[in-house]
Motif scaffolding. Sequence first.
Motif, mmCIF file in Angstrom:
data_model
loop_
_atom_site.group_PDB
_atom_site.id
_atom_site.type_symbol
_atom_site.label_atom_id
_atom_site.label_comp_id
_atom_site.label_asym_id
_atom_site.label_seq_id
_atom_site.Cartn_x
_atom_site.Cartn_y
_atom_site.Cartn_z
ATOM 1 N N ALA A 292 1.923 -26.654 45.190
ATOM 2 C CA ALA A 292 2.768 -27.249 46.213
ATOM 3 C C ALA A 292 2.675 -26.469 47.499
ATOM 4 C CB ALA A 292 4.214 -27.271 45.745
ATOM 5 N N SER A 293 2.722 -25.216 47.390
ATOM 6 C CA SER A 293 2.708 -24.455 48.627
ATOM 7 C C SER A 293 1.378 -24.622 49.310
ATOM 8 C CB SER A 293 2.957 -22.979 48.348
ATOM 9 O OG SER A 293 1.835 -22.431 47.725
ATOM 10 N N TRP A 294 0.390 -24.682 48.550
ATOM 11 C CA TRP A 294 -0.924 -24.874 49.135
ATOM 12 C C TRP A 294 -0.994 -26.220 49.813
ATOM 13 C CZ3 TRP A 294 -5.119 -28.139 47.652
ATOM 14 C CH2 TRP A 294 -6.291 -27.832 48.346
ATOM 15 N N ASN A 295 -0.551 -27.189 49.102
ATOM 16 C CA ASN A 295 -0.582 -28.528 49.652
ATOM 17 C C ASN A 295 0.319 -28.663 50.848
ATOM 18 O OD1 ASN A 295 -2.247 -30.511 48.971
ATOM 19 N ND2 ASN A 295 -1.195 -31.011 47.063
ATOM 20 N N GLN A 296 1.425 -28.045 50.723
ATOM 21 C CA GLN A 296 2.383 -28.155 51.810
ATOM 22 C C GLN A 296 1.805 -27.538 53.065
ATOM 23 O OE1 GLN A 296 5.912 -25.800 51.937
ATOM 24 N NE2 GLN A 296 7.163 -27.623 52.171
ATOM 25 N N ARG A 297 1.160 -26.466 52.849
ATOM 26 C CA ARG A 297 0.611 -25.810 53.994
ATOM 27 C C ARG A 297 -0.474 -26.649 54.609
ATOM 28 N NH1 ARG A 297 0.104 -20.161 52.954
ATOM 29 N NH2 ARG A 297 0.119 -21.276 51.054
ATOM 30 N N TRP B 215 7.250 -17.801 43.097
ATOM 31 C CA TRP B 215 8.449 -18.079 43.853
ATOM 32 C C TRP B 215 9.433 -16.957 43.914
ATOM 33 C CZ3 TRP B 215 7.365 -21.511 46.913
ATOM 34 C CH2 TRP B 215 6.507 -22.516 46.523
ATOM 35 N N ALA B 216 9.048 -15.842 43.477
ATOM 36 C CA ALA B 216 10.012 -14.750 43.576
ATOM 37 C C ALA B 216 10.435 -14.662 45.024
ATOM 38 C CB ALA B 216 9.360 -13.457 43.129
ATOM 39 N N PRO B 217 11.620 -14.894 45.253
ATOM 40 C CA PRO B 217 12.055 -15.068 46.652
ATOM 41 C C PRO B 217 11.695 -13.925 47.585
ATOM 42 C CG PRO B 217 13.802 -15.686 45.174
ATOM 43 C CD PRO B 217 12.674 -15.164 44.325
ATOM 44 N N PRO B 218 11.918 -12.753 47.209
ATOM 45 C CA PRO B 218 11.629 -11.735 48.217
ATOM 46 C C PRO B 218 10.133 -11.502 48.374
ATOM 47 C CG PRO B 218 12.482 -10.694 46.266
ATOM 48 C CD PRO B 218 12.454 -12.171 45.996
ATOM 49 N N HIS B 219 9.432 -12.146 47.554
ATOM 50 C CA HIS B 219 8.024 -11.799 47.593
ATOM 51 C C HIS B 219 7.173 -13.025 47.365
ATOM 52 C CE1 HIS B 219 4.265 -9.952 46.783
ATOM 53 N NE2 HIS B 219 4.200 -10.545 45.643
ATOM 54 N N LEU B 220 6.246 -13.156 48.221
ATOM 55 C CA LEU B 220 5.359 -14.288 48.038
ATOM 56 C C LEU B 220 3.956 -13.766 47.832
ATOM 57 C CD1 LEU B 220 6.942 -16.387 50.797
ATOM 58 C CD2 LEU B 220 6.956 -16.900 48.387
ATOM 59 N N PRO B 221 3.240 -14.434 47.086
ATOM 60 C CA PRO B 221 1.950 -13.888 46.679
ATOM 61 C C PRO B 221 0.884 -13.911 47.742
ATOM 62 C CG PRO B 221 2.195 -16.067 45.833
ATOM 63 C CD PRO B 221 3.481 -15.740 46.528
ATOM 64 N N TYR B 222 1.227 -14.388 48.836
ATOM 65 C CA TYR B 222 0.149 -14.448 49.807
ATOM 66 C C TYR B 222 0.192 -13.233 50.694
ATOM 67 C CZ TYR B 222 0.856 -18.922 48.026
ATOM 68 O OH TYR B 222 1.015 -19.938 47.176
ATOM 69 N N GLY B 223 0.757 -12.261 50.166
ATOM 70 C CA GLY B 223 0.801 -11.043 50.948
ATOM 71 C C GLY B 223 1.908 -11.120 51.953
ATOM 72 N N GLN B 224 2.693 -12.071 51.774
ATOM 73 C CA GLN B 224 3.751 -12.197 52.745
ATOM 74 C C GLN B 224 4.898 -11.334 52.309
ATOM 75 O OE1 GLN B 224 5.523 -15.960 52.671
ATOM 76 N NE2 GLN B 224 6.136 -15.854 54.772
ATOM 77 N N GLU C 265 3.051 -25.590 39.589
ATOM 78 C CA GLU C 265 3.181 -26.622 40.597
ATOM 79 C C GLU C 265 3.584 -26.022 41.916
ATOM 80 O OE1 GLU C 265 2.499 -29.631 40.773
ATOM 81 O OE2 GLU C 265 1.901 -29.983 38.716
ATOM 82 N N ALA C 266 4.359 -25.020 41.841
ATOM 83 C CA ALA C 266 4.819 -24.388 43.073
ATOM 84 C C ALA C 266 3.632 -23.841 43.829
ATOM 85 C CB ALA C 266 5.777 -23.262 42.738
ATOM 86 N N GLU C 267 2.773 -23.288 43.105
ATOM 87 C CA GLU C 267 1.589 -22.748 43.728
ATOM 88 C C GLU C 267 0.801 -23.854 44.401
ATOM 89 O OE1 GLU C 267 0.018 -20.134 41.029
ATOM 90 O OE2 GLU C 267 -1.923 -20.019 42.026
ATOM 91 N N LEU D 117 9.522 -34.623 36.595
ATOM 92 C CA LEU D 117 9.852 -35.806 37.361
ATOM 93 C C LEU D 117 9.498 -35.495 38.794
ATOM 94 C CD1 LEU D 117 13.114 -37.072 35.819
ATOM 95 C CD2 LEU D 117 10.765 -37.637 35.321
ATOM 96 N N PRO D 118 9.347 -36.501 39.536
ATOM 97 C CA PRO D 118 8.914 -36.292 40.914
ATOM 98 C C PRO D 118 9.819 -35.387 41.710
ATOM 99 C CG PRO D 118 8.852 -38.593 40.359
ATOM 100 C CD PRO D 118 9.417 -37.888 39.169
ATOM 101 N N THR D 119 10.920 -35.052 41.158
ATOM 102 C CA THR D 119 11.821 -34.247 41.965
ATOM 103 C C THR D 119 11.540 -32.776 41.863
ATOM 104 O OG1 THR D 119 13.296 -34.137 40.112
ATOM 105 C CG2 THR D 119 13.687 -35.835 41.755
ATOM 106 N N ILE D 120 10.339 -32.468 41.891
ATOM 107 C CA ILE D 120 10.088 -31.045 41.820
ATOM 108 C C ILE D 120 10.449 -30.456 43.135
ATOM 109 C CG2 ILE D 120 8.071 -29.867 42.563
ATOM 110 C CD1 ILE D 120 7.466 -29.374 40.026
ATOM 111 N N GLY D 121 11.247 -29.486 43.054
ATOM 112 C CA GLY D 121 11.618 -28.921 44.343
ATOM 113 C C GLY D 121 11.143 -27.519 44.415
ATOM 114 N N PHE D 122 10.100 -27.335 45.087
ATOM 115 C CA PHE D 122 9.719 -25.953 45.207
ATOM 116 C C PHE D 122 10.546 -25.364 46.299
ATOM 117 C CE2 PHE D 122 6.852 -28.835 47.182
ATOM 118 C CZ PHE D 122 6.834 -28.417 48.483
ATOM 119 N N PRO D 123 10.751 -24.124 46.181
ATOM 120 C CA PRO D 123 11.770 -23.476 46.992
ATOM 121 C C PRO D 123 11.581 -23.715 48.472
ATOM 122 C CG PRO D 123 10.926 -21.960 45.405
ATOM 123 C CD PRO D 123 10.125 -23.216 45.274
#
Lengths: 93, 417
Positions: free
Chosen positions: B223-228, B310-319, B219-221, B251-257
């Motif tokens: 989510a990030s796409w959608n969020q963007r 969601w590994a915090p120091p690293h994001l899969p988008y090459g970021q 979902e995080a994945e 539940l709807p409270t998914i909180g992606f980081p």
Amino acid sequence: MSNSSASYIHMVQHLIEKCLIFHMTKEECMEALSKHGNIQPVITSTVWSELEKENKEFFKLYTSSQVKVKGGAETGALIHKMISDTSKDDSDE
Amino acid sequence: MQMLVASSSSLRDTATKSDDNPETIESGMDEFSDCFSAGSLLDSIDFDELFAGLDGDPDALPDLEILGDYSISGGTGDDRGQSSDDGNDAVSGSPFGSGSGLDAGSVCSPGEVVVDKAGDMDVKKDGPEGHFGKVKKSAASAGKAGRSKARGSDGNRKVKVDWTPELHKRFVQAVEQLGEKAVPSRILEIMGTDGLTRHNIASHLQKYRSHRKHLIAREAEAASWNQRRHMYGGARGGGMGKRVAVSPWLLPTIGFPPAMSGPMHHHPTVRPLHVWGHPSGDPSQTNTMWPKHILPHQLRPPHLHPRPVWAPPHLPYGQSQGMPCYPPPPQRFMAPPVPGIPHHAMYKTDPRAAAAGPATILHPPLDSSPSNESIDAALEDVLAKPWLPLPIGLKAPAIDTVVGELQRQGVPQIPPS
């Protein structure tokens, strides 16, 4: 000795992956790595090819999406329209 | 407790054979001898009377009231405390006599009869239903009492809780309320549902957690796409919600980081980064939509899946730490490379002519600084921090293969001198 080869190649892979994120083509990648990373294009090219062999499906799709991106007037127009539509939806919400 | 069960089983089995009973009981009762003086206890039992009223009902048990002072071990009481339903053993107000260790409060009114559903015993008769019956139920499977709530889910003695959506919802609420302290016993307390045992909760919790982990990653994945996309003004913000609703575990409270939003705060010259293509609610936004990310939406190479998005120091988008990947779209985003541009170099040359149209994700939106900068930044980042995880994590080729191939191409040494 082989360790340094391995880590070098690993680094090249890493760089290539960054390029993939930018949706670059192989040629663009070779150029970028040469320019910014001083990696010989032949090395970039070879590593890219090997990566492609190991990740066929990925590259297949990567390439096809590239084709779409660079698609041509028609594709561009279609995409443009989609974006407009999407924006409209958004404002409706 | 166990000994009580044993003895009750014995009694049960031999209910009809009153001749054998004394022996059976005795053997069972032997274990009680530590607790009670064996001799006196047995002496005080009048077995004939015990079994007098049974009428051959195999399930009936003697009313232990006869036993007088005998009290149940603490364990039983505990069970009873946990699942108060259990107290409703239809023993109409017949504790075991004065000395009963049973928590009187746990004996419910005769009207409530769990056992009925259990089908274990015939509780229509209040009389025979005695202590042993209670003990057995509570000892054997306290969770069974839950069946009064989850009706008819199981006719036998197995502990089986029917996790209805509503029940699950309460469970999740309890878990979320407790946060770190979400341990089964507390969850149980908060839920306050009769008939649930810690065990039920514990196993459900385990399943829930493992499921959540899995889904959250996905979902995080999304989510990030959608969020963007949302950020870029084009998003179907509802997509996320829709998707979240799909799974009962979520539940709807998914909180992606929130970490994602940080880096999203842009850098004007950075090229917008695409998301891992992910199916959105809108079927039209499939492959035909220009690069969702690197790949068209359906497919991600399988090994990408487990990537911890969601590994915090690293994001899969090459970021990486220093590299923001999500430029604020001054306008609508995700523009395609402008139509009409024939060749690949479009990455570098921005067809500003189309600036009237949507901003392109592949080009810095408004300014003229080349996207080279962002590429450069990305690459330098790799060079500077080689230990960073791979942004995509493609399967690496064999080093020997690469080296060999390079040698064939005229590169004898890696790294080149």
